[in-house]
Design a protein around this motif. Structure first.
Motif, mmCIF file in Angstrom:
data_model
loop_
_atom_site.group_PDB
_atom_site.id
_atom_site.type_symbol
_atom_site.label_atom_id
_atom_site.label_comp_id
_atom_site.label_asym_id
_atom_site.label_seq_id
_atom_site.Cartn_x
_atom_site.Cartn_y
_atom_site.Cartn_z
ATOM 1 N N MET A 1 0.834 -1.195 0.000
ATOM 2 C CA MET A 1 0.000 0.000 0.000
ATOM 3 C C MET A 1 0.879 1.260 0.000
ATOM 4 N N LEU A 2 0.487 2.253 -0.780
ATOM 5 C CA LEU A 2 1.301 3.474 -0.873
ATOM 6 C C LEU A 2 0.804 4.512 0.141
ATOM 7 N N LEU A 3 1.307 4.358 1.369
ATOM 8 C CA LEU A 3 0.869 5.202 2.480
ATOM 9 C C LEU A 3 1.922 6.278 2.720
ATOM 10 N N ASP A 4 1.507 7.535 2.823
ATOM 11 C CA ASP A 4 2.515 8.570 3.093
ATOM 12 C C ASP A 4 2.590 8.857 4.589
ATOM 13 N N SER A 5 3.411 9.825 4.970
ATOM 14 C CA SER A 5 3.628 10.044 6.405
ATOM 15 C C SER A 5 2.426 10.723 7.062
ATOM 16 N N PHE A 6 1.404 11.087 6.267
ATOM 17 C CA PHE A 6 0.178 11.664 6.828
ATOM 18 C C PHE A 6 -0.985 10.665 6.711
ATOM 19 N N GLN A 7 -0.622 9.393 6.546
ATOM 20 C CA GLN A 7 -1.595 8.282 6.502
ATOM 21 C C GLN A 7 -2.530 8.348 5.289
ATOM 22 N N ARG A 8 -2.117 9.022 4.242
ATOM 23 C CA ARG A 8 -2.943 9.054 3.032
ATOM 24 C C ARG A 8 -2.567 7.880 2.137
ATOM 25 N N VAL A 9 -3.592 7.156 1.680
ATOM 26 C CA VAL A 9 -3.365 6.009 0.794
ATOM 27 C C VAL A 9 -3.435 6.496 -0.662
ATOM 28 N N HIS A 10 -2.433 6.118 -1.458
ATOM 29 C CA HIS A 10 -2.381 6.577 -2.852
ATOM 30 C C HIS A 10 -2.704 5.431 -3.808
ATOM 31 N N ASN A 11 -3.831 5.573 -4.519
ATOM 32 C CA ASN A 11 -4.241 4.501 -5.440
ATOM 33 C C ASN A 11 -4.519 5.036 -6.840
ATOM 34 N N TYR A 12 -4.129 6.276 -7.108
ATOM 35 C CA TYR A 12 -4.504 6.940 -8.358
ATOM 36 C C TYR A 12 -3.250 7.541 -9.004
ATOM 37 N N LEU A 13 -2.959 7.093 -10.222
ATOM 38 C CA LEU A 13 -1.764 7.569 -10.936
ATOM 39 C C LEU A 13 -2.181 8.317 -12.195
ATOM 40 N N ARG A 14 -1.648 9.511 -12.352
ATOM 41 C CA ARG A 14 -1.902 10.273 -13.586
ATOM 42 C C ARG A 14 -0.641 10.216 -14.439
ATOM 43 N N ILE A 15 -0.788 9.656 -15.617
ATOM 44 C CA ILE A 15 0.379 9.473 -16.482
ATOM 45 C C ILE A 15 0.321 10.452 -17.648
ATOM 46 N N SER A 16 1.365 11.258 -17.777
ATOM 47 C CA SER A 16 1.467 12.129 -18.941
ATOM 48 C C SER A 16 2.140 11.329 -20.051
ATOM 49 N N LEU A 17 1.477 11.254 -21.207
ATOM 50 C CA LEU A 17 2.039 10.460 -22.307
ATOM 51 C C LEU A 17 2.983 11.280 -23.168
ATOM 52 N N THR A 18 2.798 12.595 -23.158
ATOM 53 C CA THR A 18 3.657 13.472 -23.965
ATOM 54 C C THR A 18 3.509 14.892 -23.458
ATOM 55 N N ASP A 19 4.524 15.716 -23.687
ATOM 56 C CA ASP A 19 4.335 17.144 -23.395
ATOM 57 C C ASP A 19 4.128 17.926 -24.693
ATOM 58 N N GLN A 20 3.869 17.200 -25.774
ATOM 59 C CA GLN A 20 3.492 17.869 -27.024
ATOM 60 C C GLN A 20 2.017 18.209 -26.987
ATOM 61 N N CYS A 21 1.634 19.251 -27.716
ATOM 62 C CA CYS A 21 0.219 19.567 -27.794
ATOM 63 C C CYS A 21 -0.118 20.242 -29.110
ATOM 64 N N ASN A 22 -1.331 19.993 -29.581
ATOM 65 C CA ASN A 22 -1.812 20.644 -30.805
ATOM 66 C C ASN A 22 -2.511 21.961 -30.485
ATOM 67 N N PHE A 23 -2.579 22.345 -29.194
ATOM 68 C CA PHE A 23 -3.092 23.655 -28.798
ATOM 69 C C PHE A 23 -1.974 24.451 -28.125
ATOM 70 N N ARG A 24 -2.232 25.706 -27.850
ATOM 71 C CA ARG A 24 -1.252 26.579 -27.194
ATOM 72 C C ARG A 24 -1.927 27.412 -26.104
ATOM 73 N N CYS A 25 -2.689 26.763 -25.234
ATOM 74 C CA CYS A 25 -3.385 27.509 -24.181
ATOM 75 C C CYS A 25 -2.334 28.208 -23.309
ATOM 76 N N THR A 26 -2.458 29.511 -23.184
ATOM 77 C CA THR A 26 -1.373 30.277 -22.547
ATOM 78 C C THR A 26 -1.252 29.967 -21.055
ATOM 79 N N TYR A 27 -2.341 29.592 -20.402
ATOM 80 C CA TYR A 27 -2.273 29.297 -18.967
ATOM 81 C C TYR A 27 -1.526 27.984 -18.712
#
Ligand code: SAM
Ligand code: SF4
Length: 326
Positions: A1-27
């Motif tokens: 189990m992926l428990l941090d020092s504040f007892q939070r369990v981590h079960n969710y991974l966000r994977i970036s597949l690329t830093d390329q984009c077909n848009f140019r949102c300035t924010y």
């Protein structure tokens, strides 16, 4: 189990597949001439599978594919088909330009929910924000997803000067479409010109909403990043992502992997662990992941403060959003 020092369990991974984009949102992408990672620098489909497998062994059961624009990866179908063999729920965040091309792959991989970014319903304003003339394609792909029974959530960044004009139009969408429209408070990242005056808060938006509609607070799921409301007589719902005014770090379950295989334990943290180099060097990934989770700060990556008026955006050490993966 992926428990941090504040007892939070981590079960969710966000994977970036690329830093390329077909848009140019300035924010999100600070410069038009942004240098993207490519080729060998990026995780290959097999490397994505191996790293994800390791996270799954350690308790991850939900993966979001993001970017940059994840559908810009030429091998997106292969990546999706590989990770769909794992016991995980897969979701996607996309600008939807290429959704029609991958609709069948998404269905085959069992993806049920897609988040689509759309900051304006006006063609000209859409172009102003994204620097690309793709409003109709995006809108048609949103309709295509709905027609094919996907759960569709729209991500709208609440930028001062824009959102005031279109807030009610977005709410009106929920009358006829079963969409969840989510307004995201504008967040500071490297080079995006953020200052506190540009933030429109969720409570301001809620006030606007209440002047025209009858809203009812819905129950929020555990680990939710949104505060959800239903509107009487509407098919869809409205939600606010209140990162700047009321963070949700207390029960955070999220970890991130950048497109070049660096693990981040927080969107706002500066710490990174190079899992891809370790994988390529046959070193232990497990111990690196555990160490990173242990080092996770209690709130806002240890860099931002809860009162957003006091944030000095220039003092934050982080990547731009396009490099992190939203
Ligand atoms: N290209 C895909 C898309 O636009 O949906 C996925 C990547 S994008 C970085 C993920 C999400 O981050 C989008 O919904 C985008 O609106 C949001 N985002 C990017 N920069 C942001 C910022 N500074 N503040 C709030 N949300 C931001
Ligand atoms: Fe591209 Fe999404 Fe960033 Fe816009 S928000 S520049 S679509 S990655």
């Amino acid at each position: 189990m992926l428990l941090d020092s504040f007892q939070r369990v981590h079960n969710y991974l966000r994977i970036s597949l690329t830093d390329q984009c077909n848009f140019r949102c300035t924010y999100c992408m600070p410069e038009e001439n942004y240098h993207c990672h490519s080729g060998e620098e990026l995780m290959s489909p097999n490397e994505i599978l191996k790293l994800t497998e390791q996270f799954v062994k350690m308790g991850v059961n939900k993966v979001r594919l993001t970017g940059g624009e994840p559908l810009m990866r030429k091998d997106f179908s292969e990546i999706l088909s590989l990770i769909s063999t794992l016991p995980i729920k897969i979701t996607l965040t996309t600008n939807a330009v290429l959704v029609d091309k991958y609709l069948d792959d998404l269905k085959k991989a069992g993806v049920k929910s897609v988040n689509v970014s759309i900051d304006s319903l006006n063609e000209d304003v859409f172009f102003e924000i994204t620097k690309r003339n793709q409003f109709h394609r995006v809108w048609n792909n949103i309709l295509l997803l709905l027609k094919n029974d996907f759960e569709v959530k729209l991500n709208v960044v609440a930028m001062k000067g824009h959102i005031e004009k279109e807030f009610l139009d977005f709410l009106n969408l929920t009358k006829i479409y079963p969409l969840e429209v989510r307004f995201i408070e504008f967040m500071p990242f490297s080079g995006n010109g953020w200052n506190s005056n540009m933030v429109v808060t969720a409570s301001e938006m809620l006030n606007w909403a209440n002047q025209s509609f009858s809203l009812r607070k819905m129950d929020d799921l555990p680990h939710a990043t949104t505060k959800k409301y239903e509107i009487e007589g509407h098919l869809g719902s409205v939600a606010f992502i209140t990162t700047m005014t009321s963070h949700f770090c207390g029960d955070c379950n999220r970890l991130r992997l950048t497109a070049e295989g660096k693990m981040k334990n927080c969107l706002f943290g500066k710490d990174e662990v190079d899992l891809l180099s370790a994988l390529r060097g046959n070193e232990s990934i497990e111990s690196l992941i555990l160490e990173s989770v242990q080092k996770k700060h209690q709130t806002l990556g240890g860099q931002l403060v809860s009162d957003f008026h006091k944030i000095d955006a220039n003092a934050i050490e982080n990547r731009s959003m396009i490099e992190i993966g939203g």
